[in-house]
Design a protein around this motif. Structure first.
Motif, PDB file in Angstrom:
ATOM      1  N   GLY A  47       0.773  -1.227   0.000  1.00 38.89           N
ATOM      2  CA  GLY A  47       0.000   0.000   0.000  1.00 38.89           C
ATOM      3  C   GLY A  47       0.804   1.276   0.000  1.00 38.89           C
ATOM      4  N   LYS A  48       2.100   1.192  -0.312  1.00 35.43           N
ATOM      5  CA  LYS A  48       2.957   2.364  -0.306  1.00 35.43           C
ATOM      6  C   LYS A  48       3.703   2.504  -1.625  1.00 35.43           C
ATOM      7  CE  LYS A  48       2.034   3.427   3.999  1.00 35.43           C
ATOM      8  NZ  LYS A  48       1.269   4.661   4.356  1.00 35.43           N
ATOM      9  N   VAL A  49       4.059   3.751  -1.956  1.00 36.18           N
ATOM     10  CA  VAL A  49       4.891   4.042  -3.116  1.00 36.18           C
ATOM     11  C   VAL A  49       6.287   4.405  -2.622  1.00 36.18           C
ATOM     12  CG1 VAL A  49       5.244   5.535  -5.129  1.00 36.18           C
ATOM     13  CG2 VAL A  49       2.919   4.895  -4.442  1.00 36.18           C
ATOM     14  N   VAL A  50       7.285   3.664  -3.078  1.00 31.94           N
ATOM     15  CA  VAL A  50       8.678   3.924  -2.718  1.00 31.94           C
ATOM     16  C   VAL A  50       9.421   4.339  -3.979  1.00 31.94           C
ATOM     17  CG1 VAL A  50      10.825   2.958  -1.817  1.00 31.94           C
ATOM     18  CG2 VAL A  50       8.635   2.306  -0.796  1.00 31.94           C
ATOM     19  N   ALA A  51      10.079   5.485  -3.930  1.00 30.51           N
ATOM     20  CA  ALA A  51      10.862   5.977  -5.066  1.00 30.51           C
ATOM     21  C   ALA A  51      12.313   5.563  -4.896  1.00 30.51           C
ATOM     22  CB  ALA A  51      10.767   7.493  -5.160  1.00 30.51           C
ATOM     23  N   LEU A  52      12.903   5.063  -5.968  1.00 29.14           N
ATOM     24  CA  LEU A  52      14.314   4.692  -5.996  1.00 29.14           C
ATOM     25  C   LEU A  52      15.015   5.669  -6.931  1.00 29.14           C
ATOM     26  CD1 LEU A  52      16.473   2.572  -5.138  1.00 29.14           C
ATOM     27  CD2 LEU A  52      15.907   1.326  -7.238  1.00 29.14           C
ATOM     28  N   VAL A  53      15.877   6.519  -6.380  1.00 22.73           N
ATOM     29  CA  VAL A  53      16.515   7.554  -7.181  1.00 22.73           C
ATOM     30  C   VAL A  53      18.029   7.482  -7.018  1.00 22.73           C
ATOM     31  CG1 VAL A  53      14.504   9.048  -6.949  1.00 22.73           C
ATOM     32  CG2 VAL A  53      16.425   9.335  -5.385  1.00 22.73           C
ATOM     33  N   GLY A  54      18.712   8.121  -7.951  1.00 24.54           N
ATOM     34  CA  GLY A  54      20.165   8.153  -7.942  1.00 24.54           C
ATOM     35  C   GLY A  54      20.670   8.685  -9.262  1.00 24.54           C
ATOM     36  N   ASP A  55      21.921   9.086  -9.294  1.00 18.25           N
ATOM     37  CA  ASP A  55      22.526   9.598 -10.507  1.00 18.25           C
ATOM     38  C   ASP A  55      22.702   8.456 -11.509  1.00 18.25           C
ATOM     39  OD1 ASP A  55      23.575  11.456 -12.191  1.00 18.25           O
ATOM     40  OD2 ASP A  55      25.300  11.977 -10.944  1.00 18.25           O
ATOM     41  N   ASN A  56      23.034   8.777 -12.753  1.00 17.91           N
ATOM     42  CA  ASN A  56      23.323   7.744 -13.746  1.00 17.91           C
ATOM     43  C   ASN A  56      24.468   6.859 -13.258  1.00 17.91           C
ATOM     44  OD1 ASN A  56      21.374   8.759 -15.490  1.00 17.91           O
ATOM     45  ND2 ASN A  56      22.813  10.086 -16.563  1.00 17.91           N
ATOM     46  N   GLY A  57      24.295   5.553 -13.386  1.00 20.37           N
ATOM     47  CA  GLY A  57      25.321   4.621 -12.933  1.00 20.37           C
ATOM     48  C   GLY A  57      25.249   4.290 -11.466  1.00 20.37           C
ATOM     49  N   ALA A  58      24.176   4.731 -10.785  1.00 20.98           N
ATOM     50  CA  ALA A  58      24.062   4.464  -9.347  1.00 20.98           C
ATOM     51  C   ALA A  58      23.682   3.026  -9.046  1.00 20.98           C
ATOM     52  CB  ALA A  58      23.043   5.415  -8.726  1.00 20.98           C
ATOM     53  N   GLY A  59      23.131   2.319 -10.032  1.00 16.45           N
ATOM     54  CA  GLY A  59      22.757   0.925  -9.823  1.00 16.45           C
ATOM     55  C   GLY A  59      21.265   0.679  -9.786  1.00 16.45           C
TER      56      GLY A  59
END
Length: 250
Positions: A33-45
């Motif tokens: 029931g939750k939205v989790v954002a996965l962020v990072g610069d290019n090449g972060a994995g």
């Protein structure tokens, strides 16, 4: 959050491809029931981690979590069998097929060789779209005739139809205009409201901060921040995404 509460996640995952250490200590946990954002610069994995959660990669170390338990995924089918599906950046739609045919691609309801229960398929497609509040001009037109936002909505609805645990979304608003992007952001919240966990990779930081419950930041394959989205600003995220690079170089 406790690992037992995660419908999908990764804990201290590492992955190497030859001389490249793509992931070295990546952790992300997604509750129902939750939205989790996965962020990072290019090449972060980010892409490597998403592929590992889908069974396309096997981690060298660490654990993949589904339904609060550590699992081994040998293929995408393994992930799908556990109720996990994905909406990829290229959408993986067949442009010449109708909306209904795309939503049932690989899941057709047949009454015999060469005979499909099209009325039943159409009814189920309508139900799935209505539950998500998606309105389309027609379900019988080829999807190539739909707008970019409408095609993205079809891809999301298809994933929801065949998922019971979590949906992974890779840059769902990358090729969309502002209005269409906002519709897809709202759709993420709607999907989560149906009890699914939603993990989304996005470079659209302002929009994802509004849509997500929590944000996880990767830097060179390592989780360096996990925080409620409400506690963050875009400058906070940018500083974390690039600050570690400067720190490492100093």
């Amino acid at each position: 959050m406790a690992i037992s509460e995660a419908v999908i996640g990764a804990v201290h995952v590492s992955k190497r491809f030859g001389h490249v250490q793509a992931l070295r200590d990546a952790t992300v946990l997604v509750p129902a029931g939750k939205v989790v954002a996965l962020v990072g610069d290019n090449g972060a994995g980010k892409s490597t981690l998403m592929k590992t959660l889908l069974g396309l990669n096997q981690p060298d170390a660490g654990e993949i979590i589904i339904g609060g338990e550590a699992v081994r995924l040998n293929s995408v089918r393994d992930a799908q069998a556990r109720g996990v599906d994905a909406v990829h950046q290229d959408l993986a739609l067949a442009p010449e097929l109708s909306v209904v045919d795309n939503m049932f691609l690989g899941h057709e309801i047949a009454v015999g060789p060469g005979f499909l229960r099209r009325r039943l398929m159409a009814e189920q497609a309508v139900d799935a779209l209505e539950r998500l509040g998606i309105r389309l001009p027609s379900l019988t037109v080829p999807v190539r005739e739909l707008s970019g936002g409408q095609r993205q909505a079809v891809a999301v609805a298809r994933a929801v139809m065949w998922s019971r645990t979590a949906i992974l979304m890779d840059e769902p608003t990358a090729a969309l205009g502002a209005r269409q992007s906002e519709i897809i952001s709202q759709l993420m919240r709607t999907v989560a409201s149906h009890g699914l966990g939603v993990l989304v990779v996005s470079h659209d930081l302002p929009r994802i901060l509004r849509a997500a419950d929590t944000v996880t930041v990767l830097w060179r394959g390592e989780t360096v921040l996990e925080s409620p989205a409400a506690d963050l600003t875009v400058p906070d995220l940018v500083a974390t995404m690039v600050g570690y690079r400067g720190e490492a170089a100093s």
